[in-house]
Write a protein that holds these residues in place. Structure first.
Motif, mmCIF file in Angstrom:
data_model
loop_
_atom_site.group_PDB
_atom_site.id
_atom_site.type_symbol
_atom_site.label_atom_id
_atom_site.label_comp_id
_atom_site.label_asym_id
_atom_site.label_seq_id
_atom_site.Cartn_x
_atom_site.Cartn_y
_atom_site.Cartn_z
ATOM 1 N N SER A 27 0.849 -1.300 -0.098
ATOM 2 C CA SER A 27 -0.025 -0.055 0.021
ATOM 3 C C SER A 27 0.786 1.233 -0.060
ATOM 4 O O SER A 27 0.161 2.273 -0.380
ATOM 5 C CB SER A 27 -1.028 -0.092 1.456
ATOM 6 O OG SER A 27 -0.093 -0.094 2.384
ATOM 7 N N THR A 49 -6.087 -0.825 -6.835
ATOM 8 C CA THR A 49 -6.235 -1.312 -5.628
ATOM 9 C C THR A 49 -7.625 -1.702 -5.593
ATOM 10 O O THR A 49 -8.441 -0.787 -6.028
ATOM 11 C CB THR A 49 -5.958 -0.312 -4.401
ATOM 12 O OG1 THR A 49 -4.602 0.229 -4.469
ATOM 13 C CG2 THR A 49 -6.315 -1.176 -3.116
ATOM 14 N N LYS A 51 -11.091 -3.417 -3.911
ATOM 15 C CA LYS A 51 -11.899 -3.410 -2.664
ATOM 16 C C LYS A 51 -11.559 -4.643 -1.655
ATOM 17 O O LYS A 51 -11.282 -5.848 -2.325
ATOM 18 C CB LYS A 51 -13.385 -3.247 -2.835
ATOM 19 C CG LYS A 51 -13.424 -1.821 -3.301
ATOM 20 C CD LYS A 51 -14.783 -1.083 -2.381
ATOM 21 C CE LYS A 51 -14.755 0.445 -2.592
ATOM 22 N NZ LYS A 51 -15.057 0.892 -4.003
ATOM 23 N N THR A 52 -11.575 -4.403 -0.405
ATOM 24 C CA THR A 52 -11.676 -5.691 0.512
ATOM 25 C C THR A 52 -12.747 -6.667 0.035
ATOM 26 O O THR A 52 -13.830 -6.046 0.051
ATOM 27 C CB THR A 52 -11.752 -5.051 1.688
ATOM 28 O OG1 THR A 52 -10.656 -4.209 2.087
ATOM 29 C CG2 THR A 52 -11.391 -6.145 2.922
ATOM 30 N N LYS A 54 -14.587 -10.500 0.836
ATOM 31 C CA LYS A 54 -15.242 -11.255 2.021
ATOM 32 C C LYS A 54 -14.153 -11.872 2.695
ATOM 33 O O LYS A 54 -14.598 -12.432 3.701
ATOM 34 C CB LYS A 54 -16.333 -12.102 1.168
ATOM 35 C CG LYS A 54 -16.295 -13.224 0.752
ATOM 36 C CD LYS A 54 -17.264 -14.118 0.345
ATOM 37 C CE LYS A 54 -16.998 -15.194 -0.355
ATOM 38 N NZ LYS A 54 -18.152 -16.232 -0.710
ATOM 39 N N GLY A 56 -11.232 -10.840 3.142
ATOM 40 C CA GLY A 56 -10.340 -9.851 4.047
ATOM 41 C C GLY A 56 -9.397 -8.837 3.122
ATOM 42 O O GLY A 56 -9.841 -7.643 3.107
ATOM 43 N N HIS A 57 -8.430 -9.395 2.452
ATOM 44 C CA HIS A 57 -7.287 -8.463 1.840
ATOM 45 C C HIS A 57 -7.603 -7.500 0.730
ATOM 46 O O HIS A 57 -8.252 -8.207 -0.182
ATOM 47 C CB HIS A 57 -6.037 -9.220 1.617
ATOM 48 C CG HIS A 57 -5.358 -9.800 2.914
ATOM 49 N ND1 HIS A 57 -5.031 -8.991 3.809
ATOM 50 C CD2 HIS A 57 -5.537 -11.042 3.360
ATOM 51 C CE1 HIS A 57 -4.373 -9.815 4.791
ATOM 52 N NE2 HIS A 57 -4.609 -10.937 4.627
ATOM 53 N N ALA A 58 -7.535 -6.316 0.695
ATOM 54 C CA ALA A 58 -7.510 -5.581 -0.387
ATOM 55 C C ALA A 58 -6.270 -5.820 -1.443
ATOM 56 O O ALA A 58 -5.379 -6.100 -0.769
ATOM 57 C CB ALA A 58 -7.512 -4.012 -0.200
ATOM 58 N N LYS A 59 -6.497 -5.971 -2.699
ATOM 59 C CA LYS A 59 -5.254 -6.424 -3.435
ATOM 60 C C LYS A 59 -4.960 -5.251 -4.262
ATOM 61 O O LYS A 59 -5.386 -4.385 -4.540
ATOM 62 C CB LYS A 59 -5.832 -7.735 -4.226
ATOM 63 C CG LYS A 59 -6.451 -9.050 -3.529
ATOM 64 C CD LYS A 59 -5.265 -9.717 -3.873
ATOM 65 C CE LYS A 59 -5.848 -11.149 -3.613
ATOM 66 N NZ LYS A 59 -6.007 -11.452 -2.235
ATOM 67 N N PRO A 78 -1.461 -8.790 -1.957
ATOM 68 C CA PRO A 78 -2.470 -8.263 -0.830
ATOM 69 C C PRO A 78 -1.806 -6.982 -0.495
ATOM 70 O O PRO A 78 -0.422 -6.864 -0.203
ATOM 71 C CB PRO A 78 -2.431 -9.439 0.288
ATOM 72 C CG PRO A 78 -2.188 -10.531 -0.270
ATOM 73 C CD PRO A 78 -1.249 -10.200 -1.468
ATOM 74 N N SER A 79 -2.584 -5.921 -0.125
ATOM 75 C CA SER A 79 -2.046 -4.469 0.066
ATOM 76 C C SER A 79 -1.367 -4.525 1.563
ATOM 77 O O SER A 79 -0.328 -3.543 1.681
ATOM 78 C CB SER A 79 -2.980 -3.637 0.300
ATOM 79 O OG SER A 79 -4.179 -3.719 1.360
ATOM 80 N N THR A 80 -1.269 -5.521 2.345
ATOM 81 C CA THR A 80 -0.814 -5.493 3.711
ATOM 82 C C THR A 80 0.395 -6.297 3.646
ATOM 83 O O THR A 80 1.171 -6.176 4.519
ATOM 84 C CB THR A 80 -1.690 -6.241 4.777
ATOM 85 O OG1 THR A 80 -1.918 -7.503 4.188
ATOM 86 C CG2 THR A 80 -3.062 -5.240 5.035
#
Length: 158
Positions: A27, A49, A51-52, A54, A56-59, A78-80
């Motif tokens: 991110s 990016t 959206k999150t 179901k 969890g992670h936004a890609k 994944p953005s995290t």
């Protein structure tokens, strides 16, 4: 052999510890920045990016261009998660001559370098043409992940 003797090791070479890459959260990456995609240093040309979902992670969808080969590469992460960012350096050298397809270069301190290949594309032809007519040709060498390549040059007549 005592305990101390087994820990005495001889190191042939030491470096400052500068790594080829460093981690950065997806991110935090930005367009026109650098990232490693499929093991190659790339410049980010497009980034989106999602959206999150179901689960969890936004890609983050990254599109990058290899800084040495100009090949387009894509990656989704994944953005995290962390991605590797290459340490990219640009150094300017004065061109002294060309031997067997390798450039003879001099840095600002007067030290010489002759292990950089003349690019075998249009840029290489332009460098040779500029070197024949100009007083001074300055070339910019981009280095990342153990690779070096001439990426640009400028001609000056003093």
């Amino acid at each position: 052999m005592s305990d101390d003797e087994q820990h005495n090791q001889q190191f042939e070479q030491a470096s400052a510890g500068a790594s080829l890459t460093f981690p950065m959260q997806c991110s935090a990456l930005r367009k026109n920045g650098h990232v490693v995609i499929k093991g190659r240093p790339c410049k980010i040309v497009e980034m989106s990016t999602s959206k999150t979902g179901k689960h969890g992670h936004a890609k983050v969808h990254l599109v990058g261009v290899d800084i040495f080969t100009d090949k387009k590469m894509e990656d989704i992460s994944p953005s995290t998660h962390n991605m590797d960012v290459p340490n990219v350096t640009r150094t300017e050298y004065q061109l002294l001559g060309v031997d067997d397809g390798f450039l003879n270069l001099m840095n600002t301190d007067g030290g010489t370098k002759d292990d950089v290949k003349l690019p075998d594309n249009k840029l290489g032809e332009e460098i040779l043409a500029g070197f024949e007519v100009a007083d001074t040709v300055m070339v910019t060498v981009t280095a990342a992940m153990g690779e070096e390549q001439v990426t640009s040059f400028k001609v000056s007549n003093q």
